[in-house]
Scaffold this motif. Structure first.
Motif, mmCIF file in Angstrom:
data_model
loop_
_atom_site.group_PDB
_atom_site.id
_atom_site.type_symbol
_atom_site.label_atom_id
_atom_site.label_comp_id
_atom_site.label_asym_id
_atom_site.label_seq_id
_atom_site.Cartn_x
_atom_site.Cartn_y
_atom_site.Cartn_z
ATOM 1 N N GLY A 8 1.958 60.285 6.838
ATOM 2 C CA GLY A 8 1.621 60.796 8.070
ATOM 3 C C GLY A 8 0.645 62.161 7.813
ATOM 4 O O GLY A 8 0.499 62.933 8.534
ATOM 5 N N VAL A 9 0.063 61.979 6.493
ATOM 6 C CA VAL A 9 -0.920 63.028 6.345
ATOM 7 C C VAL A 9 -2.283 62.400 6.894
ATOM 8 O O VAL A 9 -2.652 61.491 6.441
ATOM 9 C CB VAL A 9 -1.115 63.286 4.831
ATOM 10 C CG1 VAL A 9 -2.148 64.337 4.625
ATOM 11 C CG2 VAL A 9 0.301 63.966 4.295
ATOM 12 N N ASP A 10 -2.901 63.139 7.830
ATOM 13 C CA ASP A 10 -4.192 62.929 8.336
ATOM 14 C C ASP A 10 -5.304 63.776 7.721
ATOM 15 O O ASP A 10 -4.999 64.568 6.953
ATOM 16 C CB ASP A 10 -4.204 62.932 9.998
ATOM 17 C CG ASP A 10 -3.814 64.164 10.309
ATOM 18 O OD1 ASP A 10 -4.002 65.318 9.673
ATOM 19 O OD2 ASP A 10 -3.610 64.344 11.718
ATOM 20 N N SER A 11 -6.459 63.520 8.254
ATOM 21 C CA SER A 11 -7.561 64.323 7.723
ATOM 22 C C SER A 11 -7.286 66.005 7.746
ATOM 23 O O SER A 11 -7.892 66.689 7.039
ATOM 24 C CB SER A 11 -8.889 63.786 8.320
ATOM 25 O OG SER A 11 -8.886 64.021 9.636
ATOM 26 N N LEU A 12 -6.831 66.399 9.052
ATOM 27 C CA LEU A 12 -6.576 67.884 9.286
ATOM 28 C C LEU A 12 -5.524 68.174 8.246
ATOM 29 O O LEU A 12 -5.675 69.318 7.816
ATOM 30 C CB LEU A 12 -6.262 68.114 10.712
ATOM 31 C CG LEU A 12 -7.234 67.552 11.807
ATOM 32 C CD1 LEU A 12 -6.783 67.721 12.987
ATOM 33 C CD2 LEU A 12 -8.488 68.680 11.574
ATOM 34 N N ALA A 13 -4.680 67.642 8.019
ATOM 35 C CA ALA A 13 -3.444 67.944 7.183
ATOM 36 C C ALA A 13 -4.155 67.898 5.593
ATOM 37 O O ALA A 13 -3.759 68.842 4.958
ATOM 38 C CB ALA A 13 -2.268 66.876 7.040
ATOM 39 N N ILE A 14 -4.997 67.246 5.458
ATOM 40 C CA ILE A 14 -5.863 67.163 4.000
ATOM 41 C C ILE A 14 -6.526 68.557 3.876
ATOM 42 O O ILE A 14 -6.552 69.021 2.756
ATOM 43 C CB ILE A 14 -6.722 65.969 3.861
ATOM 44 C CG1 ILE A 14 -5.762 64.556 3.661
ATOM 45 C CG2 ILE A 14 -7.485 66.081 2.661
ATOM 46 C CD1 ILE A 14 -4.827 64.472 2.504
ATOM 47 N N ALA A 15 -7.431 68.928 5.026
ATOM 48 C CA ALA A 15 -8.179 69.948 4.875
ATOM 49 C C ALA A 15 -6.912 71.306 4.814
ATOM 50 O O ALA A 15 -7.518 72.179 3.927
ATOM 51 C CB ALA A 15 -9.021 70.020 6.155
ATOM 52 N N ALA A 16 -5.909 71.115 5.564
ATOM 53 C CA ALA A 16 -5.190 72.264 5.286
ATOM 54 C C ALA A 16 -4.552 72.417 3.910
ATOM 55 O O ALA A 16 -4.294 73.594 3.411
ATOM 56 C CB ALA A 16 -4.044 72.399 6.345
ATOM 57 N N LEU A 17 -4.256 71.279 3.553
ATOM 58 C CA LEU A 17 -3.779 70.889 2.026
ATOM 59 C C LEU A 17 -4.566 71.557 0.847
ATOM 60 O O LEU A 17 -4.198 72.306 0.173
ATOM 61 C CB LEU A 17 -3.215 69.658 1.789
ATOM 62 C CG LEU A 17 -2.667 69.453 0.532
ATOM 63 C CD1 LEU A 17 -1.042 70.009 0.144
ATOM 64 C CD2 LEU A 17 -2.358 67.751 0.423
ATOM 65 N N ILE A 18 -5.936 71.335 1.256
ATOM 66 C CA ILE A 18 -6.985 71.834 0.254
ATOM 67 C C ILE A 18 -6.894 73.237 0.019
ATOM 68 O O ILE A 18 -6.884 73.958 -0.816
ATOM 69 C CB ILE A 18 -8.202 71.395 0.635
ATOM 70 C CG1 ILE A 18 -8.481 69.740 0.350
ATOM 71 C CG2 ILE A 18 -9.304 71.998 -0.124
ATOM 72 C CD1 ILE A 18 -9.747 68.982 0.916
ATOM 73 N N VAL A 19 -6.854 73.956 1.375
ATOM 74 C CA VAL A 19 -6.711 75.457 1.357
ATOM 75 C C VAL A 19 -5.415 75.545 0.819
ATOM 76 O O VAL A 19 -5.616 76.822 -0.093
ATOM 77 C CB VAL A 19 -6.780 75.884 2.892
ATOM 78 C CG1 VAL A 19 -6.612 77.251 2.906
ATOM 79 C CG2 VAL A 19 -8.052 75.578 3.638
#
Length: 96
Positions: free
Chosen positions: A35-46
């Motif tokens: 359920g990880v989408d591109s917005l979650a990836i961006a937040a995960l990177i941070v």
């Protein structure tokens, strides 16, 4: 599970709890299946950059790098082991 992998898994779970409930998964389950989408990836990177004090170069932000917890943890280990090599760029203000 080593410390880096465990921490990455915890960060992924934290991001998922902000959205939908997570089903149990192993380290190789694709993040998209969790359920990880591109917005979650961006937040995960941070989250990862703040937690580990590293900075992802733009060429490392790929589907292959963020395919699963295992691939993300491998990239983080490479970044942390690189130290001052070109693979890692210190975050602004980290030396203050």
């Amino acid at each position: 599970m080593n410390d880096v992998t465990q921490t990455v898994e915890e960060l992924v779970i934290r991001r998922l709890k902000a959205g939908d409930a997570e089903e149990p998964a192993d380290l190789d389950t694709p993040l998209t299946d969790r359920g990880v989408d591109s917005l979650a990836i961006a937040a995960l990177i941070v989250d990862i950059e703040r937690t580990f004090g590293v900075r992802f170069r733009s060429d490392l932000i790929t589907h292959d790098t963020f395919a699963s917890v295992r691939t993300v943890a491998a990239a983080v280990r490479d970044l942390t082991e690189a130290g001052t090599d070109s693979a890692v760029t210190p975050r602004p203000g980290d030396d203050a």
